[in-house]
Design a protein around this motif. Structure first.
Motif, PDB file in Angstrom:
ATOM      1  N   MET A   1       0.851  -1.192   0.000  1.00  0.00           N
ATOM      2  CA  MET A   1       0.000   0.000   0.000  1.00  0.00           C
ATOM      3  C   MET A   1       0.883   1.235   0.000  1.00  0.00           C
ATOM      4  N   PHE A   2       0.289   2.362  -0.428  1.00  0.00           N
ATOM      5  CA  PHE A   2       1.052   3.614  -0.326  1.00  0.00           C
ATOM      6  C   PHE A   2       0.690   4.322   0.978  1.00  0.00           C
ATOM      7  N   ALA A   3       1.609   5.150   1.442  1.00  0.00           N
ATOM      8  CA  ALA A   3       1.384   5.911   2.675  1.00  0.00           C
ATOM      9  C   ALA A   3       2.227   7.173   2.597  1.00  0.00           C
ATOM     10  N   SER A   4       1.870   8.155   3.434  1.00  0.00           N
ATOM     11  CA  SER A   4       2.700   9.342   3.572  1.00  0.00           C
ATOM     12  C   SER A   4       3.427   9.212   4.905  1.00  0.00           C
ATOM     13  N   SER A   5       4.747   9.330   4.868  1.00  0.00           N
ATOM     14  CA  SER A   5       5.539   9.047   6.056  1.00  0.00           C
ATOM     15  C   SER A   5       6.493  10.193   6.348  1.00  0.00           C
ATOM     16  N   TYR A   6       6.893  10.317   7.612  1.00  0.00           N
ATOM     17  CA  TYR A   6       7.963  11.266   7.964  1.00  0.00           C
ATOM     18  C   TYR A   6       8.813  10.639   9.055  1.00  0.00           C
ATOM     19  N   THR A   7      10.108  10.918   9.007  1.00  0.00           N
ATOM     20  CA  THR A   7      11.023  10.313   9.980  1.00  0.00           C
ATOM     21  C   THR A   7      11.751  11.365  10.800  1.00  0.00           C
ATOM     22  N   GLN A   8      11.492  12.637  10.481  1.00  0.00           N
ATOM     23  CA  GLN A   8      12.058  13.719  11.306  1.00  0.00           C
ATOM     24  C   GLN A   8      11.055  14.862  11.349  1.00  0.00           C
ATOM     25  N   TYR A   9      11.085  15.621  12.439  1.00  0.00           N
ATOM     26  CA  TYR A   9      10.183  16.757  12.579  1.00  0.00           C
ATOM     27  C   TYR A   9      10.601  17.883  11.628  1.00  0.00           C
ATOM     28  N   GLY A  10       9.636  18.658  11.168  1.00  0.00           N
ATOM     29  CA  GLY A  10      10.009  19.799  10.331  1.00  0.00           C
ATOM     30  C   GLY A  10       8.880  20.302   9.463  1.00  0.00           C
ATOM     31  N   SER A  11       9.259  20.996   8.400  1.00  0.00           N
ATOM     32  CA  SER A  11       8.308  21.596   7.463  1.00  0.00           C
ATOM     33  C   SER A  11       7.644  20.480   6.644  1.00  0.00           C
ATOM     34  N   GLN A  33     -10.125   0.219   3.522  1.00  0.00           N
ATOM     35  CA  GLN A  33      -9.488   0.966   2.433  1.00  0.00           C
ATOM     36  C   GLN A  33      -9.988   2.398   2.537  1.00  0.00           C
ATOM     37  N   ILE A  34      -9.064   3.321   2.663  1.00  0.00           N
ATOM     38  CA  ILE A  34      -9.435   4.712   2.948  1.00  0.00           C
ATOM     39  C   ILE A  34      -9.862   5.430   1.662  1.00  0.00           C
ATOM     40  N   VAL A  35     -10.989   6.122   1.758  1.00  0.00           N
ATOM     41  CA  VAL A  35     -11.484   6.917   0.627  1.00  0.00           C
ATOM     42  C   VAL A  35     -11.048   8.374   0.790  1.00  0.00           C
ATOM     43  N   ALA A  36     -11.171   8.905   2.000  1.00  0.00           N
ATOM     44  CA  ALA A  36     -10.796  10.305   2.252  1.00  0.00           C
ATOM     45  C   ALA A  36     -10.256  10.449   3.665  1.00  0.00           C
ATOM     46  N   THR A  37      -9.353  11.405   3.826  1.00  0.00           N
ATOM     47  CA  THR A  37      -8.805  11.716   5.150  1.00  0.00           C
ATOM     48  C   THR A  37      -8.602  13.231   5.202  1.00  0.00           C
ATOM     49  N   THR A  38      -8.034  13.729   6.271  1.00  0.00           N
ATOM     50  CA  THR A  38      -7.796  15.178   6.377  1.00  0.00           C
ATOM     51  C   THR A  38      -6.374  15.421   6.862  1.00  0.00           C
ATOM     52  N   GLU A  76      -8.117  11.001  11.071  1.00  0.00           N
ATOM     53  CA  GLU A  76      -9.530  10.672  10.803  1.00  0.00           C
ATOM     54  C   GLU A  76      -9.674  10.235   9.349  1.00  0.00           C
ATOM     55  N   PHE A  77     -10.710   9.460   9.072  1.00  0.00           N
ATOM     56  CA  PHE A  77     -10.890   8.973   7.691  1.00  0.00           C
ATOM     57  C   PHE A  77     -12.315   8.487   7.472  1.00  0.00           C
ATOM     58  N   SER A  78     -12.649   8.362   6.179  1.00  0.00           N
ATOM     59  CA  SER A  78     -13.808   7.559   5.783  1.00  0.00           C
ATOM     60  C   SER A  78     -13.286   6.491   4.831  1.00  0.00           C
ATOM     61  N   GLY A  79     -13.975   5.374   4.738  1.00  0.00           N
ATOM     62  CA  GLY A  79     -13.500   4.316   3.860  1.00  0.00           C
ATOM     63  C   GLY A  79     -14.454   3.138   3.826  1.00  0.00           C
ATOM     64  N   VAL A  80     -13.943   2.040   3.306  1.00  0.00           N
ATOM     65  CA  VAL A  80     -14.773   0.840   3.112  1.00  0.00           C
ATOM     66  C   VAL A  80     -14.063  -0.358   3.747  1.00  0.00           C
ATOM     67  N   VAL A  81     -14.813  -1.161   4.495  1.00  0.00           N
ATOM     68  CA  VAL A  81     -14.244  -2.379   5.104  1.00  0.00           C
ATOM     69  C   VAL A  81     -13.957  -3.377   3.978  1.00  0.00           C
ATOM     70  N   VAL A  82     -12.683  -3.798   3.871  1.00  0.00           N
ATOM     71  CA  VAL A  82     -12.327  -4.727   2.797  1.00  0.00           C
ATOM     72  C   VAL A  82     -11.903  -6.095   3.332  1.00  0.00           C
ATOM     73  N   ALA A 107      -3.912   7.416   9.362  1.00  0.00           N
ATOM     74  CA  ALA A 107      -4.910   7.488   8.286  1.00  0.00           C
ATOM     75  C   ALA A 107      -4.362   8.070   6.982  1.00  0.00           C
ATOM     76  N   HIS A 108      -3.089   8.504   6.958  1.00  0.00           N
ATOM     77  CA  HIS A 108      -2.522   8.998   5.693  1.00  0.00           C
ATOM     78  C   HIS A 108      -1.901   7.816   4.950  1.00  0.00           C
ATOM     79  N   ALA A 109      -2.755   6.881   4.602  1.00  0.00           N
ATOM     80  CA  ALA A 109      -2.320   5.636   3.968  1.00  0.00           C
ATOM     81  C   ALA A 109      -3.471   5.079   3.156  1.00  0.00           C
ATOM     82  N   GLU A 110      -3.141   4.098   2.324  1.00  0.00           N
ATOM     83  CA  GLU A 110      -4.182   3.487   1.485  1.00  0.00           C
ATOM     84  C   GLU A 110      -5.117   2.607   2.327  1.00  0.00           C
ATOM     85  N   PHE A 111      -4.555   1.956   3.353  1.00  0.00           N
ATOM     86  CA  PHE A 111      -5.340   1.061   4.220  1.00  0.00           C
ATOM     87  C   PHE A 111      -4.999   1.344   5.680  1.00  0.00           C
TER      88      PHE A 111
END
Ligand SMILES: NC(=O)c1ccc[n+]([C@@H]2O[C@H](COP(=O)([O-])OP(=O)(O)OC[C@H]3O[C@@H](n4cnc5c(N)ncnc54)[C@H](OP(=O)(O)O)[C@@H]3O)[C@@H](O)[C@H]2O)c1
Length: 333
Positions: A1-11, A33-38, A76-82, A107-111
Motif C-alpha cells: 500500500m502507499f502511505a505518507s511518512s515522515y522520519t524527522q520533525y520539520g516543514s 481501504q481509505i477513501v478520504a482523510t484530512t 480521521e478517515f472515511s473508507g470501506v471495510v475490505v 490514516a494517511h495511507a491506502e489502508f
C-alpha cells in the motif's frame, strides 16, 4: 500500500510517499481501504512539533523524543471495510465507515486496521465520504468540551474564538444545536461563513475587540490560544466558564486557580476520544445538525501542499485529502 511518512520533525518537506505491506487485520480488527482523510491541527503539531511556549518537552514526550514515534500521520478517515478478523461480527465487508484513530494516527495511507469495537462507526448513507472524513477531529473535540466537560445549556450565551477553524466551526454548530446563543470570532473573510453555520453574532477580531466589559457570556471558548485569562475574564459572567481548547501555557497551569479566585471556572485538558462521542457526532451529522466545513480538497500526492495550507493557521474548517474512489474498491472476501 502507499502511505505518507515522515522520519524527522520539520516543514511539510519532511513528508514522503512510501510503499508498505498492506496490514493484516487481527481477529478483532477490520481492514479499511481509505477513501478520504484530512490534514488536521493534530497532524500539523505532530509533524512540526509546534507546541504552546514552554511545552516543547511535552511535545517530544507525546510524539517521540528524538524522532516521530508514529511515522504515518492522519487522525480521521472515511473508507470501506475490505477485510475483517475472525471474531468481528459488528461490520461486514463492503460497509462504508468513519474512523477516528486520533492520537494513534495512521490514516494517511491506502489502508488502516482498526479494532472493530473501537473508534469506528458505519457511515450514514446521507453523508458523502468527503464530509464523513472531516467529522471526527473537530466535532468530537467540540462535543466533549461543550457537552461533557462544560455542560453547556440551552439559553446560555457562548463566545467562540476561532469560529472558522475545524474545532471552532464544530463548536458553533454544536452550541447552536444545544440551544445556546452563539457569538463567533473570526477575521473578516470568514464572517459570512460563521453566520451561515449558525452564529447569532460575529466579531471580526481584526476590527473589533473580542472581549468588552459590556458584553459578558456564560461561557468563553478559545480554540486558537490568543485569549489570555487576563483578557477573557472580563467577558465571563460570575459563575461562568472559560474553555481552553487551545491556550497559553501559563493559563493551562494557573488558570484554574485564577478563575476560582474570580468566582469562575476554567476547563481545559485534552478531548476524550471515546467511541461513544464519535457515534454521537456522526448521528448529529446524519440528522443535519452538524456539517463539517470543507476548505480545500487535495489529492494524496499533494500531501505536502495540504500540510503547507494547514501550517498557515488560517484554514477554514477542514483540509481534505482524497485517497481512493469508492467505485474502484474491490472487496476482499
Ligand atoms: N485540547 C484538545 O484536546 C484539542 C483537541 C483538538 C484540537 N486542539 C487544538 O485546537 C486548536 C484549533 O484546532 P483547529 O483544528 O480548529 O485549527 P484550525 O482549523 O487550523 O484553525 C484555523 C482557524 O483559526 C482562525 N484564527 C487564526 N488566528 C485567529 C485569531 N487570532 N482569532 C480568531 N481566530 C483565528 C482562522 O480564522 P481566520 O483566518 O478568520 O483568522 C482559521 O479559520 C489547535 O491548536 C489544536 O491543537 C486541542
Amino acid at each position: 500500500m502507499f502511505a505518507s511518512s515522515y522520519t524527522q520533525y520539520g516543514s511539510p518537506d519532511v513528508l514522503e510517499r512510501i510503499e508498505l505491506p498492506t496490514p493484516t487485520p487481527k481477529p478483532n480488527d477490520i481492514l479499511v481501504q481509505i477513501v478520504a482523510t484530512t490534514v488536521s491541527a493534530g497532524d500539523w503539531r505532530a509533524r512540526s512539533l509546534t507546541m504552546p511556549k514552554g511545552l516543547g518537552l511535552v511535545g517530544r514526550l507525546v510524539f517521540g523524543i528524538t524522532e516521530p514515534r508514529k511515522q504515518i500521520l492522519g487522525t480521521e478517515f472515511s473508507g470501506v471495510v475490505v477485510e475483517k478478523g475472525a471474531n468481528v461480527t459488528s461490520f461486514e465487508i463492503g460497509d462504508a465507515v468513519i474512523g477516528f484513530p486520533g492520537a494513534s494516527f495512521g490514516a494517511h495511507a491506502e489502508f488502516i486496521t482498526m479494532p472493530a469495537n473501537g473508534k469506528v462507526v458505519r457511515k450514514p448513507d446521507n453523508l458523502s465520504f468527503e464530509d464523513a472524513a472531516a467529522i471526527p477531529f473537530g466535532a468530537t473535540t467540540a462535543y466533549d468540551f461543550l457537552v461533557n466537560k462544560t455542560k453547556l445549556q440551552q439559553g446560555q450565551t457562548v463566545l467562540i474564538n476561532g469560529a472558522s477553524g475545524a474545532v471552532g466551526s464544530a463548536c458553533v454548530q454544536i452550541a447552536k444545536h444545544i440551544g445556546a446563543h452563539v457569538t463567533g470570532v473570526c477575521s473578516g473573510k470568514n464572517v459570512a461563513l460563521v453566520k451561515e453555520i449558525g452564529a447569532d453574532n460575529v466579531i471580526n477580531y481584526r476590527g473589533q475587540s473580542v472581549i468588552s466589559p459590556t458584553d459578558t457570556y456564560d461561557v468563553v471558548v478559545d480554540t486558537v490560544g490568543t485569549l489570555s485569562w487576563a483578557q477573557a475574564q472580563h467577558g465571563i459572567k460570575v459563575g461562568g466558564k472559560m474553555v481552553l481548547i487551545a491556550g497559553k501555557t501559563s493559563d493551562m497551569i494557573f488558570g484554574g486557580i485564577k478563575a476560582k479566585l474570580a468566582g469562575k471556572t476554567m476547563i481545559g485538558g485534552v478531548a476524550s476520544e471515546a467511541p461513544d462521542i464519535l457515534a454521537a457526532v456522526v448521528q448529529l451529522a446524519a440528522q443535519g445538525s452538524y456539517r463539517p466545513v470543507i476548505d480545500r480538497v487535495f489529492t494524496f500526492d499533494d500531501m505536502q501542499a495540504a500540510h503547507a495550507h494547514v501550517d498557515t493557521g488560517r484554514k477554514r474548517g477542514n483540509v481534505l485529502i482524497t485517497v481512493a474512489q469508492p467505485s474502484n474498491i474491490e472487496f476482499v472476501a
